[in-house]
Scaffold this active site. Sequence first.
Site, PDB file in Angstrom:
ATOM      1  CE1 TYR A  52      -2.965  -3.095   0.630  1.00 34.98           C
ATOM      2  CE2 TYR A  52      -3.312  -2.388   2.884  1.00 34.98           C
ATOM      3  CZ  TYR A  52      -3.540  -3.278   1.860  1.00 34.98           C
ATOM      4  OH  TYR A  52      -4.375  -4.350   2.083  1.00 34.98           O
ATOM      5  N   GLY A 218     -13.207  -5.748   2.427  1.00 36.22           N
ATOM      6  CA  GLY A 218     -14.328  -5.583   1.499  1.00 36.22           C
ATOM      7  C   GLY A 218     -15.673  -5.880   2.128  1.00 36.22           C
ATOM      8  CG  LEU A 220     -18.751  -1.430   3.951  1.00 33.36           C
ATOM      9  CD1 LEU A 220     -18.540   0.091   4.016  1.00 33.36           C
ATOM     10  CD2 LEU A 220     -19.901  -1.829   4.878  1.00 33.36           C
ATOM     11  CB  SER A 272     -13.895   6.117   5.141  1.00 36.02           C
ATOM     12  OG  SER A 272     -14.438   7.292   4.554  1.00 36.02           O
ATOM     13  NE  ARG A 277     -18.305   7.174   2.734  1.00 32.96           N
ATOM     14  CZ  ARG A 277     -18.897   7.653   1.656  1.00 32.96           C
ATOM     15  NH1 ARG A 277     -20.143   8.033   1.704  1.00 32.96           N
ATOM     16  NH2 ARG A 277     -18.246   7.765   0.537  1.00 32.96           N
TER      17      ARG A 277
HETATM   18  N1  LIG Z   1      -5.494  -8.464   2.462  1.00 35.74           N
HETATM   19  C1  LIG Z   1      -5.856  -8.048   1.262  1.00 35.74           C
HETATM   20  O1  LIG Z   1      -5.491  -8.622   0.215  1.00 35.74           O
HETATM   21  C2  LIG Z   1      -6.768  -6.845   1.158  1.00 35.74           C
HETATM   22  C3  LIG Z   1      -7.478  -6.597  -0.026  1.00 35.74           C
HETATM   23  C4  LIG Z   1      -8.313  -5.491  -0.065  1.00 35.74           C
HETATM   24  C5  LIG Z   1      -8.422  -4.642   1.028  1.00 35.74           C
HETATM   25  N2  LIG Z   1      -7.709  -4.890   2.163  1.00 35.74           N
HETATM   26  C6  LIG Z   1      -7.769  -3.986   3.339  1.00 35.74           C
HETATM   27  O2  LIG Z   1      -9.118  -3.705   3.634  1.00 35.74           O
HETATM   28  C7  LIG Z   1      -9.350  -2.298   3.626  1.00 35.74           C
HETATM   29  C8  LIG Z   1     -10.771  -2.009   3.261  1.00 35.74           C
HETATM   30  O3  LIG Z   1     -11.083  -2.579   2.006  1.00 35.74           O
HETATM   31  P1  LIG Z   1     -12.361  -2.119   1.206  1.00 35.74           P
HETATM   32  O4  LIG Z   1     -12.147  -0.729   0.719  1.00 35.74           O
HETATM   33  O5  LIG Z   1     -12.644  -3.138   0.192  1.00 35.74           O
HETATM   34  O6  LIG Z   1     -13.488  -2.101   2.366  1.00 35.74           O
HETATM   35  P2  LIG Z   1     -15.035  -1.773   2.305  1.00 35.74           P
HETATM   36  O7  LIG Z   1     -15.435  -1.529   3.717  1.00 35.74           O
HETATM   37  O8  LIG Z   1     -15.800  -2.797   1.557  1.00 35.74           O
HETATM   38  O9  LIG Z   1     -15.157  -0.457   1.470  1.00 35.74           O
HETATM   39  C9  LIG Z   1     -14.616   0.760   1.936  1.00 35.74           C
HETATM   40  C10 LIG Z   1     -15.079   1.844   1.002  1.00 35.74           C
HETATM   41  O10 LIG Z   1     -16.418   2.140   1.366  1.00 35.74           O
HETATM   42  C11 LIG Z   1     -16.611   3.512   1.489  1.00 35.74           C
HETATM   43  N3  LIG Z   1     -17.349   3.669   2.742  1.00 35.74           N
HETATM   44  C12 LIG Z   1     -16.881   3.662   4.011  1.00 35.74           C
HETATM   45  N4  LIG Z   1     -17.876   3.788   4.896  1.00 35.74           N
HETATM   46  C13 LIG Z   1     -19.012   3.892   4.166  1.00 35.74           C
HETATM   47  C14 LIG Z   1     -20.382   4.057   4.478  1.00 35.74           C
HETATM   48  N5  LIG Z   1     -20.775   4.201   5.738  1.00 35.74           N
HETATM   49  N6  LIG Z   1     -21.270   4.071   3.468  1.00 35.74           N
HETATM   50  C15 LIG Z   1     -20.862   3.949   2.196  1.00 35.74           C
HETATM   51  N7  LIG Z   1     -19.587   3.822   1.831  1.00 35.74           N
HETATM   52  C16 LIG Z   1     -18.680   3.788   2.795  1.00 35.74           C
HETATM   53  C17 LIG Z   1     -15.265   4.173   1.528  1.00 35.74           C
HETATM   54  O11 LIG Z   1     -15.245   5.216   0.592  1.00 35.74           O
HETATM   55  P3  LIG Z   1     -14.940   6.753   1.047  1.00 35.74           P
HETATM   56  O12 LIG Z   1     -13.448   6.844   1.210  1.00 35.74           O
HETATM   57  O13 LIG Z   1     -15.461   7.560  -0.068  1.00 35.74           O
HETATM   58  O14 LIG Z   1     -15.664   6.966   2.347  1.00 35.74           O
HETATM   59  C18 LIG Z   1     -14.270   3.102   1.145  1.00 35.74           C
HETATM   60  O15 LIG Z   1     -13.669   3.379  -0.100  1.00 35.74           O
HETATM   61  C19 LIG Z   1      -8.287  -1.780   2.670  1.00 35.74           C
HETATM   62  O16 LIG Z   1      -8.020  -0.391   2.815  1.00 35.74           O
HETATM   63  C20 LIG Z   1      -7.108  -2.633   3.070  1.00 35.74           C
HETATM   64  O17 LIG Z   1      -6.536  -2.131   4.252  1.00 35.74           O
HETATM   65  C21 LIG Z   1      -6.897  -5.996   2.252  1.00 35.74           C
END
Ligand SMILES: NC(=O)c1ccc[n+]([C@@H]2O[C@H](COP(=O)([O-])OP(=O)(O)OC[C@H]3O[C@@H](n4cnc5c(N)ncnc54)[C@H](OP(=O)(O)O)[C@@H]3O)[C@@H](O)[C@H]2O)c1
Length: 314
Positions: A52, A218, A220, A272, A277
Amino acid sequence: MTDILSFKLLDGTSIPWLACGNGSGQANKVPVEGGMQALANGIRHIDTAQIYGTEEATGQVVAASGIPKDEIYVTSKRTYVALSLPPDRVLTAGSPYNTVSALPNDQPVPLDQVRASVEESVRRLGFVPDLFLVHNPFVAPPGQLKALWKIFEELKSEGKLKSIGVSNFRPQDLEAILEDAKFKPVVNQIEYHPYTLTHLQPVLELQAKHGILTESYGPLTPILRHATGGPLKPVLERIAERLIKVTGKTVDLATVLLLWTRAQGAVAVTASGNADRIKALADVSRLPDLLEPGEVEEITRVGKTVHFRHYVCV
Ligand SMILES: NC(=O)c1ccc[n+]([C@@H]2O[C@H](COP(=O)([O-])OP(=O)(O)OC[C@H]3O[C@@H](n4cnc5c(N)ncnc54)[C@H](OP(=O)(O)O)[C@@H]3O)[C@@H](O)[C@H]2O)c1
């Protein structure tokens, strides 16, 4: 550590149930601002990784927060050879950086570089992370996953790593390292939400057998990335409406999904880069159990009727 609920890990340590990651979306673009806001609002778990490019920012955030380090839980992950991060290191949802076939410097990491790479992470962070993960099974050269895990175990025994775990591991990957593990991985961080349950069943069963906690990235996805939200959407809407009446507070679908994740005994790794948020996520992290058992069961049951995943790590 704080008033936020934690789960107990196999090695006796505790992990706060909700993490703010800085690997995806806007959160990856503003890791310092986002991290500071998360901590200021009471979130106490940050998820970073070598790939990252945010370990240094995470270290800065912890140092500048004024909060003692032992009150902040930090996870990082071993991804690449030290010092070989690509200049464009942004991991956005669905970006090629998250697909094994398109990794920059798409080479398994030679085992003789593992120690140096871990030391680099510690240097960038400024401390030993509370949890350090093998980012995916392909960071080890073919057939050497067990040998990579042995190095993680040695580093833990030497006090150079604390808790150790894995990410994106399939049943065969877990089996390979569990065969004669000195330390079992305490977590497997995977794409986990109601629409992955059927597909994940074999790995979840294996984890349950060994006491390996699921960390959900992920979480959400059903409401953010599925084209229509699928059959879960009306279920989540109905539950959110009930919770609004019961609590008198704003409850959105994200809140319901995160509470469901916690009810499964899984850590929710969300993200976020948006100040409002982040504050809302911090509020969710302190919520009591609001879901009724029947609601948890309904989300699980309806979720299992669909297979939809966003990330394609393995
Ligand atoms: N181990 C792995 O291979 C791997 C892979 C993927 C991810 N990850 C980790 O998991 C973290 C989260 O992943 P993800 O982004 O997929 O998680 P997620 O919780 O599914 O999605 C987060 C996204 O949702 C939005 N969000 C946050 N709160 C919200 C709400 N209340 N309502 C609507 N939208 C909302 C945010 O956008 P805004 O910024 O616009 O608020 C953010 O971009 C990553 O940053 C990383 O640290 C690990």
